[in-house]
Design a protein around this motif. Sequence first.
Motif, PDB file in Angstrom:
ATOM      1  N   VAL A  94      14.281  32.447  -7.383  1.00 20.41           N
ATOM      2  CA  VAL A  94      14.045  31.787  -8.670  1.00 20.41           C
ATOM      3  C   VAL A  94      15.314  31.807  -9.512  1.00 20.41           C
ATOM      4  O   VAL A  94      15.805  30.768  -9.957  1.00 20.41           O
ATOM      5  CB  VAL A  94      12.890  32.490  -9.428  1.00 20.41           C
ATOM      6  CG1 VAL A  94      12.769  31.939 -10.838  1.00 20.41           C
ATOM      7  CG2 VAL A  94      11.572  32.323  -8.678  1.00 20.41           C
ATOM      8  N   ARG A 144      10.763  25.497  -2.450  1.00 25.04           N
ATOM      9  CA  ARG A 144      11.235  26.884  -2.456  1.00 25.04           C
ATOM     10  C   ARG A 144      10.705  27.645  -1.248  1.00 25.04           C
ATOM     11  O   ARG A 144      11.413  28.457  -0.646  1.00 25.04           O
ATOM     12  CB  ARG A 144      10.791  27.589  -3.751  1.00 25.04           C
ATOM     13  CG  ARG A 144      11.574  27.122  -4.960  1.00 25.04           C
ATOM     14  CD  ARG A 144      10.825  27.374  -6.260  1.00 25.04           C
ATOM     15  NE  ARG A 144      11.475  26.647  -7.332  1.00 25.04           N
ATOM     16  CZ  ARG A 144      12.223  27.206  -8.272  1.00 25.04           C
ATOM     17  NH1 ARG A 144      12.377  28.509  -8.312  1.00 25.04           N
ATOM     18  NH2 ARG A 144      12.808  26.476  -9.199  1.00 25.04           N
ATOM     19  N   GLU A 145       9.465  27.381  -0.895  1.00 23.46           N
ATOM     20  CA  GLU A 145       8.909  28.060   0.278  1.00 23.46           C
ATOM     21  C   GLU A 145       9.626  27.622   1.548  1.00 23.46           C
ATOM     22  O   GLU A 145       9.794  28.400   2.483  1.00 23.46           O
ATOM     23  CB  GLU A 145       7.401  27.787   0.390  1.00 23.46           C
ATOM     24  CG  GLU A 145       6.570  28.547  -0.639  1.00 23.46           C
ATOM     25  CD  GLU A 145       6.704  30.060  -0.515  1.00 23.46           C
ATOM     26  OE1 GLU A 145       7.337  30.679  -1.407  1.00 23.46           O
ATOM     27  OE2 GLU A 145       6.206  30.626   0.468  1.00 23.46           O
ATOM     28  N   ARG A 205      11.732  35.909  -2.161  1.00 17.28           N
ATOM     29  CA  ARG A 205      11.011  34.858  -2.875  1.00 17.28           C
ATOM     30  C   ARG A 205      11.365  34.879  -4.358  1.00 17.28           C
ATOM     31  O   ARG A 205      11.615  33.856  -4.974  1.00 17.28           O
ATOM     32  CB  ARG A 205       9.513  35.072  -2.682  1.00 17.28           C
ATOM     33  CG  ARG A 205       8.656  33.955  -3.196  1.00 17.28           C
ATOM     34  CD  ARG A 205       7.198  34.202  -2.841  1.00 17.28           C
ATOM     35  NE  ARG A 205       6.807  33.528  -1.623  1.00 17.28           N
ATOM     36  CZ  ARG A 205       6.097  34.096  -0.640  1.00 17.28           C
ATOM     37  NH1 ARG A 205       5.723  35.349  -0.740  1.00 17.28           N
ATOM     38  NH2 ARG A 205       5.769  33.411   0.427  1.00 17.28           N
ATOM     39  N   LEU A 209      13.435  22.533  -8.378  1.00 22.01           N
ATOM     40  CA  LEU A 209      12.814  22.503  -7.045  1.00 22.01           C
ATOM     41  C   LEU A 209      11.378  23.012  -7.139  1.00 22.01           C
ATOM     42  O   LEU A 209      11.094  23.970  -7.854  1.00 22.01           O
ATOM     43  CB  LEU A 209      13.598  23.374  -6.057  1.00 22.01           C
ATOM     44  CG  LEU A 209      14.995  22.885  -5.646  1.00 22.01           C
ATOM     45  CD1 LEU A 209      15.514  23.717  -4.469  1.00 22.01           C
ATOM     46  CD2 LEU A 209      15.008  21.421  -5.284  1.00 22.01           C
ATOM     47  N   SER A 210      10.483  22.363  -6.415  1.00 23.26           N
ATOM     48  CA  SER A 210       9.067  22.730  -6.474  1.00 23.26           C
ATOM     49  C   SER A 210       8.816  24.012  -5.679  1.00 23.26           C
ATOM     50  O   SER A 210       9.676  24.458  -4.914  1.00 23.26           O
ATOM     51  CB  SER A 210       8.224  21.608  -5.878  1.00 23.26           C
ATOM     52  OG  SER A 210       8.475  21.532  -4.486  1.00 23.26           O
ATOM     53  N   VAL A 211       7.629  24.578  -5.862  1.00 22.34           N
ATOM     54  CA  VAL A 211       7.263  25.764  -5.092  1.00 22.34           C
ATOM     55  C   VAL A 211       7.281  25.439  -3.596  1.00 22.34           C
ATOM     56  O   VAL A 211       7.702  26.253  -2.774  1.00 22.34           O
ATOM     57  CB  VAL A 211       5.879  26.299  -5.528  1.00 22.34           C
ATOM     58  CG1 VAL A 211       5.368  27.349  -4.550  1.00 22.34           C
ATOM     59  CG2 VAL A 211       5.960  26.906  -6.924  1.00 22.34           C
ATOM     60  N   THR A 212       6.852  24.245  -3.238  1.00 26.47           N
ATOM     61  CA  THR A 212       6.851  23.850  -1.823  1.00 26.47           C
ATOM     62  C   THR A 212       8.271  23.830  -1.261  1.00 26.47           C
ATOM     63  O   THR A 212       8.524  24.341  -0.154  1.00 26.47           O
ATOM     64  CB  THR A 212       6.212  22.451  -1.675  1.00 26.47           C
ATOM     65  OG1 THR A 212       4.958  22.457  -2.334  1.00 26.47           O
ATOM     66  CG2 THR A 212       6.026  22.085  -0.213  1.00 26.47           C
ATOM     67  N   ALA A 223      16.885  24.383 -10.694  1.00 24.21           N
ATOM     68  CA  ALA A 223      15.666  24.962 -11.253  1.00 24.21           C
ATOM     69  C   ALA A 223      14.453  24.064 -11.045  1.00 24.21           C
ATOM     70  O   ALA A 223      13.321  24.531 -11.093  1.00 24.21           O
ATOM     71  CB  ALA A 223      15.857  25.236 -12.744  1.00 24.21           C
TER      72      ALA A 223
END
Lengths: 253, 233
Positions: free
Chosen positions: B72, B88-89, B68, B83-86, B81
């Motif tokens: 980043v 990325r998940e 995870r 890309l949202s957390v969603t 850079a």
Amino acid sequence: MAAQGVVLATRALCKRLGERPIVQGLNLDVGRGECLALLGPSGAGKTTLIRCLSGQLPPDDGQVLLEGHNVDVLGRSRRRRVAVVFQQFNLVGRISALDNVLAGRLGYLPVWRAMLGRFEPCDRLQALQCLERVGMLEHAGRRADTLSGGQQQRVAIARALAQQPAVILADEPIASLDPVNGAAVLDLLRDIARTEGVAVVCSLHQLELAVAWADRILGMAPNRPAIDLPAHRFDADTSAHIYGWKPEFGGIA
Amino acid sequence: MTIRALSFDTGGTVLDWHGGIVARLAAVCGKRAAGLDLHQVANDWRRRAMKRIVGQVHPAFNMDDAHRESLVDTLSAHGLADLSVTQREAIWSVWYQLDAWPDFAPALAALRSAAPVVSFTMLPTALVMSVSRRNALDWDAIVSCEMIGMYKPHAPAYITAARWIGLPPQDILMVACHNFDLNAAHAAGFKTAFVRRPDEWGPEGPPEPEPNMDYTFVVSGFDELRKQVLTTR
């Protein structure tokens, strides 16, 4: 914006700094999503009041209530609902932005886990979401001491958000920043108040910024009673009360 | 030769992480993927995550966290850079949904009919459970370095794995496609099998495609491993 549901209140609060009274009998209510500016000259006691509101300093008399509970006797689960943002950011420089934000989750860990720094995956995910909230996601892996002042203050705000606070107390959060970054940090705090419903109490030096930013202003002056009024009603007379002189509005530095 | 159990490195050796990650990156990035070398992004992520976990001793994080958090820096380095957390998940979770190399499941079944076979991995237990169910891989056990608290290539990780398998290291065959893993297993007393995985890193090819020492077996695939192990045993 009308205050809905009081989250932070003082009742007949009295606090002295040495012999000098800072507040005497202060009754203050700060609602969900409300922005309150503490305004006043140096020495008026803004920092002392913030420390009192956060429970770091005990009142001399009266009460500070967080979500209806006396701040003096807050347990761990309630104490994490108050987050503090400082003028000097107070990040740990040699660890990453993400690890700094994770520190905001410590209040949610069992004590043994907190002592070992063993966070749950959900804590790490939430820390990333907090960094995303303040526009710092892409810098999550960078050492805090390689970030600019404005970026560090954003990380500090993300750390505050990781506490899932009801109240953010910001003590001169823009005093170490240039005007552009300072304004951006204030915008961010107000946006957090509006969208997350966090009450934000922020001490400021700049009168015009405070009037533009806040819903309400608590004007503090040495040896005078504090005055609490809506920001739009702040005028030259109020300023005279706090600073002892009447500014020309529009030309106040 | 006595081989009474086999232990398999799992991340790089059994799972096609490269192919899975590239496909997921393409799906998440959509049109933006056109201007990017996703093979390079995938490999960069893998390198960064491995760097975080290899050699850790009682870390306060596991490989999930390493994946995870290394994502980043990886995304920042490749112009992703924003890309949202969603998003990325969605990329991060591909590790739980990877495919195994197609020659593995049949070899595993055949080998297990002769001896216990365990996954011995730096990946988290939950992750190996997930990919094992997905690929119908039946292990006798999963031994994650997360459980041991000591990560490869530290000798105590191998010694502990052998102790938990219940056999002396010299009776266990460690199977991997990485020299660092097999060198350490050898030093801890294991027998060793090097499996070539020329596609592990996609078109770039593996950093060390060939053995760097004399292993017990050197094979080009799991079918060959199965034959050699079952005939020499």
